[in-house]
Design an enzyme around this catalytic site. Structure first.
Site, PDB file in Angstrom:
ATOM      1  N   LEU A   1     -18.604  -1.844   2.749  1.00  0.00           N
ATOM      2  CA  LEU A   1     -19.282  -0.915   2.099  1.00  0.00           C
ATOM      3  C   LEU A   1     -19.228  -0.535   0.691  1.00  0.00           C
ATOM      4  CD1 LEU A   1     -19.026   2.092   4.759  1.00  0.00           C
ATOM      5  CD2 LEU A   1     -20.763   0.677   4.486  1.00  0.00           C
TER       6      LEU A   1
ATOM      7  N   ARG B   1     -16.678  -0.373  -1.191  1.00  0.00           N
ATOM      8  CA  ARG B   1     -15.661   0.623  -1.145  1.00  0.00           C
ATOM      9  C   ARG B   1     -16.679   2.290  -1.650  1.00  0.00           C
ATOM     10  NH1 ARG B   1     -14.577  -4.133  -3.941  1.00  0.00           N
ATOM     11  NH2 ARG B   1     -12.878  -4.846  -3.569  1.00  0.00           N
ATOM     12  N   GLY B   2     -17.882   1.919  -0.852  1.00  0.00           N
ATOM     13  CA  GLY B   2     -18.539   3.463  -0.713  1.00  0.00           C
ATOM     14  C   GLY B   2     -19.565   3.023  -1.427  1.00  0.00           C
TER      15      GLY B   2
ATOM     16  N   TYR C   1       1.164  -1.232   0.086  1.00  0.00           N
ATOM     17  CA  TYR C   1       0.263  -0.234  -0.178  1.00  0.00           C
ATOM     18  C   TYR C   1       0.964   0.975  -0.440  1.00  0.00           C
ATOM     19  CZ  TYR C   1      -4.003  -3.148   1.290  1.00  0.00           C
ATOM     20  OH  TYR C   1      -4.793  -3.775   1.411  1.00  0.00           O
TER      21      TYR C   1
ATOM     22  N   SER D   1     -22.424   2.884   0.950  1.00  0.00           N
ATOM     23  CA  SER D   1     -22.546   4.052   1.875  1.00  0.00           C
ATOM     24  C   SER D   1     -23.611   4.896   2.013  1.00  0.00           C
ATOM     25  CB  SER D   1     -21.287   4.715   2.356  1.00  0.00           C
ATOM     26  OG  SER D   1     -20.934   5.883   1.073  1.00  0.00           O
TER      27      SER D   1
END
Length: 333
Positions: free
Chosen positions: A208, A210-211, A56, A214
């Site tokens: 979620l 990746r949104g 990352y 959400s």
């Protein structure tokens, strides 16, 4: 903060974990100070599990966690650091393969310990199955590091039931990190039952999606060039339109509960079993605060039935990764 147990070796985690990837990489521009502030807020709220990968930001995320822990004055043992390894990248950030050979395990771990400024990793796991290396060899190499005290527990990521059994026969596996949400429920058929049979916990990422579920996603949002969601089939064209329509029921339940759609989605994952720890990928303290609200939310049997009737297991349109990434998922084979 409530706790949950992962595996049968006494690994106790906070009921929610913090996924730190987006603070460094893959979700477009990120603010380092926001990331550090979010980690501080998580620790203050009682979150212990911090999840990262050595790839990352090519090490940046590990150093960010190191700096956040130092600035917070937190004792190292107050945090459970989970690290994925094996995914290789070039200087441009491109993915160039997997390396889970025993020698590579030892090399990756040595660099990770230095970047994190610690003498041990709480959970160490290959990010994906390396098709060229038997899982027994990879797990065996990590087991040697457990004996040496440099690793406390062994985890896996995105592997299928057969691989779980083979790995667990070499050394107890504490947890499987895998995508699990209302619209990513593939683990329910074989993988989750196998984990429960073997006593392996689940750390669920993408809770979620990746949104996407959400309640904050704007369909007109323009993604940055380095945001990998731009290549994700669920975020494109008619798939996006369909998937966003699925959260109508989350909005309705949230309104009844004086909550938000994101909190309902996280609470749904929490309700699937005490052996599951959702990882929330908050990058700012305010998003973390919203996620923490899910811990106070109780979904009744009627709530769960209402949600699952509106969003059945196969409701999502599009694969959860682009084709090239799906090909690397042992969990999807």
């Amino acid at each position: 903060m409530k706790n949950r147990t992962l595996g049968r070796d006494g690994l106790v985690s906070s009921a929610l974990g913090l996924g730190c990837m987006g603070m460094s990489d893959l979700y477009g521009p990120a603010n380092e100070q926001d990331g550090i502030a979010t980690i501080h807020a998580a620790l203050e709220a009682g979150i212990t599990l911090l999840d990262t990968g050595d790839f990352y930001g090519m090490g940046h995320n590990e150093m960010l966690i190191r700096d956040a822990l130092r600035e917070a004055g937190s004792k190292r043992d107050n945090a459970l650091i989970s690290v994925k390894f094996g995914a290789m990248r070039d200087a441009g950030g491109n993915w160039v393969g997997m390396d889970n050979r025993p020698a590579a395990v030892k090399n990756f771990l040595a660099y990770t310990l230095r970047r994190l400024g610690t003498d041990h990793i709480d959970i160490y796991r290959p990010a994906r199955l390396d098709p060229n290396v038997p899982i027994e060899e990879t797990v065996g190499a990590i087991a040697e590091e457990v004996k040496a005290g440099r690793v406390r527990h062994i985890g896996l990521s995105e592997v299928g039931a057969e691989t779980l059994r083979r790995a667990h026969a070499v050394h107890p596996i504490a947890d499987l990190q895998i995508e699990y949400s209302l619209i990513s429920r593939g683990i329910e058929k074989d993988i989750l039952p196998t984990c429960r049979e073997l006593g392996i916990g689940i750390t669920a990422y993408g809770v979620l999606s990746r949104g996407l579920i959400s309640g904050h996603w704007d369909p007109s949002r323009q993604l940055a060039a380095n945001d990998f969601r731009s290549t994700n089939p669920r975020f494109s064209g008619d798939n996006l339109k369909h998937n966003l329509s699925l959260i109508d029921v989350l909005r309705a339940v949230a309104a009844d509960k004086q909550a938000t759609p994101a909190q309902v989605a996280i609470a749904w994952v929490l309700a699937q079993g005490s052996d599951i720890v959702p990882l929330v990928g908050a990058r700012r303290p305010e998003r973390l605060a919203e996620s923490l609200g899910a811990l106070k939310l109780t979904l009744t049997t009627q709530d769960l039935a209402r949600i699952e009737e509106a969003i059945p297991a196969d409701a999502a349109a599009g694969d959860r990764y682009a084709a090239y990434a799906m090909a690397h998922l042992d969990s999807e084979k």
